[in-house]
Design a protein around this motif. Sequence first.
Motif, PDB file in Angstrom:
ATOM      1  N   PHE A 114       0.815  -1.203   0.000  1.00 37.02           N
ATOM      2  CA  PHE A 114       0.000   0.000   0.000  1.00 37.02           C
ATOM      3  C   PHE A 114       0.858   1.266   0.000  1.00 37.02           C
ATOM      4  O   PHE A 114       0.346   2.357   0.244  1.00 37.02           O
ATOM      5  N   SER A 115       2.153   1.145  -0.248  1.00 34.40           N
ATOM      6  CA  SER A 115       3.064   2.281  -0.083  1.00 34.40           C
ATOM      7  C   SER A 115       3.211   3.099  -1.357  1.00 34.40           C
ATOM      8  O   SER A 115       3.408   2.546  -2.446  1.00 34.40           O
ATOM      9  N   THR A 116       3.126   4.425  -1.204  1.00 36.13           N
ATOM     10  CA  THR A 116       3.370   5.340  -2.315  1.00 36.13           C
ATOM     11  C   THR A 116       4.527   6.266  -1.943  1.00 36.13           C
ATOM     12  O   THR A 116       4.706   6.621  -0.778  1.00 36.13           O
ATOM     13  N   PHE A 117       5.310   6.639  -2.951  1.00 36.57           N
ATOM     14  CA  PHE A 117       6.362   7.646  -2.806  1.00 36.57           C
ATOM     15  C   PHE A 117       5.987   8.828  -3.684  1.00 36.57           C
ATOM     16  O   PHE A 117       5.470   8.660  -4.794  1.00 36.57           O
ATOM     17  N   TYR A 118       6.288  10.046  -3.205  1.00 39.79           N
ATOM     18  CA  TYR A 118       5.912  11.240  -3.945  1.00 39.79           C
ATOM     19  C   TYR A 118       6.858  12.379  -3.586  1.00 39.79           C
ATOM     20  O   TYR A 118       7.591  12.317  -2.597  1.00 39.79           O
ATOM     21  N   LEU A 119       6.807  13.437  -4.384  1.00 42.87           N
ATOM     22  CA  LEU A 119       7.586  14.643  -4.120  1.00 42.87           C
ATOM     23  C   LEU A 119       6.625  15.808  -3.968  1.00 42.87           C
ATOM     24  O   LEU A 119       5.971  16.223  -4.930  1.00 42.87           O
ATOM     25  N   ASP A 120       6.509  16.322  -2.760  1.00 37.36           N
ATOM     26  CA  ASP A 120       5.620  17.447  -2.453  1.00 37.36           C
ATOM     27  C   ASP A 120       6.237  18.767  -2.889  1.00 37.36           C
ATOM     28  O   ASP A 120       7.454  18.970  -2.768  1.00 37.36           O
ATOM     29  N   MET A 121       5.373  19.701  -3.348  1.00 30.72           N
ATOM     30  CA  MET A 121       5.806  21.061  -3.656  1.00 30.72           C
ATOM     31  C   MET A 121       4.952  22.030  -2.837  1.00 30.72           C
ATOM     32  O   MET A 121       3.720  21.976  -2.888  1.00 30.72           O
TER      33      MET A 121
ATOM     34  N   LEU B 107      -3.219   7.181  -4.872  1.00 31.34           N
ATOM     35  CA  LEU B 107      -3.690   5.919  -4.309  1.00 31.34           C
ATOM     36  C   LEU B 107      -2.852   4.752  -4.816  1.00 31.34           C
ATOM     37  O   LEU B 107      -2.500   4.700  -6.000  1.00 31.34           O
ATOM     38  N   PRO B 108      -2.557   3.786  -3.958  1.00 30.04           N
ATOM     39  CA  PRO B 108      -1.884   2.572  -4.432  1.00 30.04           C
ATOM     40  C   PRO B 108      -2.855   1.712  -5.232  1.00 30.04           C
ATOM     41  O   PRO B 108      -4.078   1.789  -5.047  1.00 30.04           O
ATOM     42  N   LYS B 109      -2.337   0.869  -6.090  1.00 25.01           N
ATOM     43  CA  LYS B 109      -3.189  -0.001  -6.896  1.00 25.01           C
ATOM     44  C   LYS B 109      -4.000  -0.952  -6.032  1.00 25.01           C
ATOM     45  O   LYS B 109      -5.077  -1.403  -6.428  1.00 25.01           O
ATOM     46  N   ALA B 110      -3.480  -1.294  -4.860  1.00 28.01           N
ATOM     47  CA  ALA B 110      -4.172  -2.242  -3.980  1.00 28.01           C
ATOM     48  C   ALA B 110      -5.394  -1.627  -3.308  1.00 28.01           C
ATOM     49  O   ALA B 110      -6.175  -2.344  -2.691  1.00 28.01           O
ATOM     50  N   SER B 111      -5.563  -0.315  -3.421  1.00 24.69           N
ATOM     51  CA  SER B 111      -6.758   0.326  -2.849  1.00 24.69           C
ATOM     52  C   SER B 111      -7.947   0.101  -3.770  1.00 24.69           C
ATOM     53  O   SER B 111      -7.826   0.191  -4.998  1.00 24.69           O
TER      54      SER B 111
ATOM     55  N   GLU C 179       6.562   6.559  -7.054  1.00 28.22           N
ATOM     56  CA  GLU C 179       6.529   5.107  -7.198  1.00 28.22           C
ATOM     57  C   GLU C 179       5.533   4.449  -6.264  1.00 28.22           C
ATOM     58  O   GLU C 179       5.141   4.994  -5.227  1.00 28.22           O
ATOM     59  N   LEU C 180       5.128   3.245  -6.658  1.00 30.03           N
ATOM     60  CA  LEU C 180       4.408   2.312  -5.812  1.00 30.03           C
ATOM     61  C   LEU C 180       5.423   1.275  -5.356  1.00 30.03           C
ATOM     62  O   LEU C 180       6.039   0.604  -6.189  1.00 30.03           O
ATOM     63  N   SER C 181       5.598   1.170  -4.051  1.00 28.53           N
ATOM     64  CA  SER C 181       6.650   0.304  -3.518  1.00 28.53           C
ATOM     65  C   SER C 181       6.077  -1.010  -3.003  1.00 28.53           C
ATOM     66  O   SER C 181       5.001  -1.034  -2.388  1.00 28.53           O
ATOM     67  N   GLU C 182       6.800  -2.078  -3.256  1.00 32.74           N
ATOM     68  CA  GLU C 182       6.452  -3.344  -2.626  1.00 32.74           C
ATOM     69  C   GLU C 182       6.858  -3.292  -1.157  1.00 32.74           C
ATOM     70  O   GLU C 182       7.742  -2.521  -0.766  1.00 32.74           O
ATOM     71  N   THR C 183       6.197  -4.100  -0.354  1.00 36.20           N
ATOM     72  CA  THR C 183       6.616  -4.266   1.033  1.00 36.20           C
ATOM     73  C   THR C 183       7.644  -5.388   1.052  1.00 36.20           C
ATOM     74  O   THR C 183       7.307  -6.541   0.757  1.00 36.20           O
TER      75      THR C 183
END
Length: 532
Positions: free
Chosen positions: A284-291, A333-337, A494-498
Amino acid sequence: MKKKTKTFLTLLSSIALLAACGGGNEENDSTQSAGAESTTTQTGGILNIGLAANVSSLDPTSYTSQYEANVVRQIGNTLIVYSKDFSEFIPSLSTEWAVSEDGLTYTFQLREGIKFQDGDYQDGREVTAEDVKFSLDRSAFDSALNRLSGIESIEVLGDYEVAFHLTTPSSAFMSMLTDPGNIIVPKEEVEGWGDQFAQHLVGTGPFSLKNFQSGQQIELVRNDNYWGASPNLDGVTFKIITDGNMMVNSLLSGDIHIATDVRGQNREVIKQGNNVELVSIPGFSTFYLDMNMMKGPTMDKKVREAIYMATNVDDIVNGVNQWGGAEVSYSPLPKASWGYMENSKDFIPEYDPVAAKELLAETEYADGFSINLYLSDARIPYGTIFQDQMKENLNIDIQLNPQEWGTYSETVSSGEADMNIGGWSWDPDPFFYLNQEFHSNNIGSLGNGRGYNNPEVDALLDNALTETDREKRVDLYHQALEIIMGDHSRIEIELSETANGLSKDVEGYDVRANNEVVIVNDDGVNVSLKDE
């Protein structure tokens, strides 16, 4: 007040549930539980777990990271928990629950005879409904991440019965209660320790806090008075190891039994190691860059869009994850949602550095500028590639500012980060991503430190929260997502695997999609170590 049965409530709350996460790859499908071939249960021993970031607070109302949550979860219990596959709610401190027809009142019956762990200000007394009210009042009105929103009041109906009165019906309320920020704690310890309660957590869980050394390790010992199944282990020690290479070396040397947050080349190192295995599942993990939308150049939407267009996200994700474990993200949203929007890519700017430079030329920053990017040590590889791209494509000088977790969290939450690279992992309900990260109510928290504020999005998210029909909720979330992605307040990375590295001496440990470390729980999990 007319009440429904627990079974009916489970159906009513299906909007907050998720069937077992699909996907995965061939190397992982058969390895989600360590030591599954064992037929005997060993008892005793200390399980050593590596955490990739520092733990600064164990207070359920003030912690802000998954690393801290994984410690809190061992010490305390919530009223209910998710099943392993997130398909249903399971009783924990409560035995049954009911909901009023108008969806505004939830009533819970508590187990009798549950005891708190011994502390400095109480000697392991019984838990009552007053403790539930005290603990969840704290969460509802003082939580750093608004972990229990929408509460009007909490009413004690008896020693073992408590009612939650909501301001409006909430389709995410049951999911909120599973969060470790909503564990039940004793008032005496909270008030006795004051601010130091963050390092002296007392709860009802399978393990008690023995020793807290910030930046080093946290030692837990078995709670012999635990109300549930007696833990197989004598204790659990969480070791803070912020360097990924050191984390893996500690696993290979036997200093730790479980390495969390395994990334990059270390995935391959573990695969090639002896007496260890890599378990990596869709998460369920997402990575992002906030502005930052409240100050600096990125207040200008054209600047934000130009930066997004000049960012080759594929190169960042592939450069950092040459050994697998992640894919490019196109959505908050992660794909698993169950709320994931399949056409999300259509709303993401295409990589076009020429067009990006032309767009930036329409602003006062045509010649570029200098800006600070805040991030944890583990995310430096992402920042370095982004830094190079910005210099080459837009003449923007990115100054990398690595920070330990507590400082990073405070910087971002306070709105002081010009840019930051963040990660988010929660449960499958879209509420925990979209409301926490894009609703204006959460400006000033870690999820929305950049100051995203769009009244139209707020209205859609509010309507989705009160809607009980999942299809209608999904439609509302998709409408919100289209607006959110059009505002370009952040770059989806990115969408990260656990991914965990596990010693083969560990038995019964499941890697969970939401990054949760589960040692003993109400779903039959009880991790043990093989005899040496």
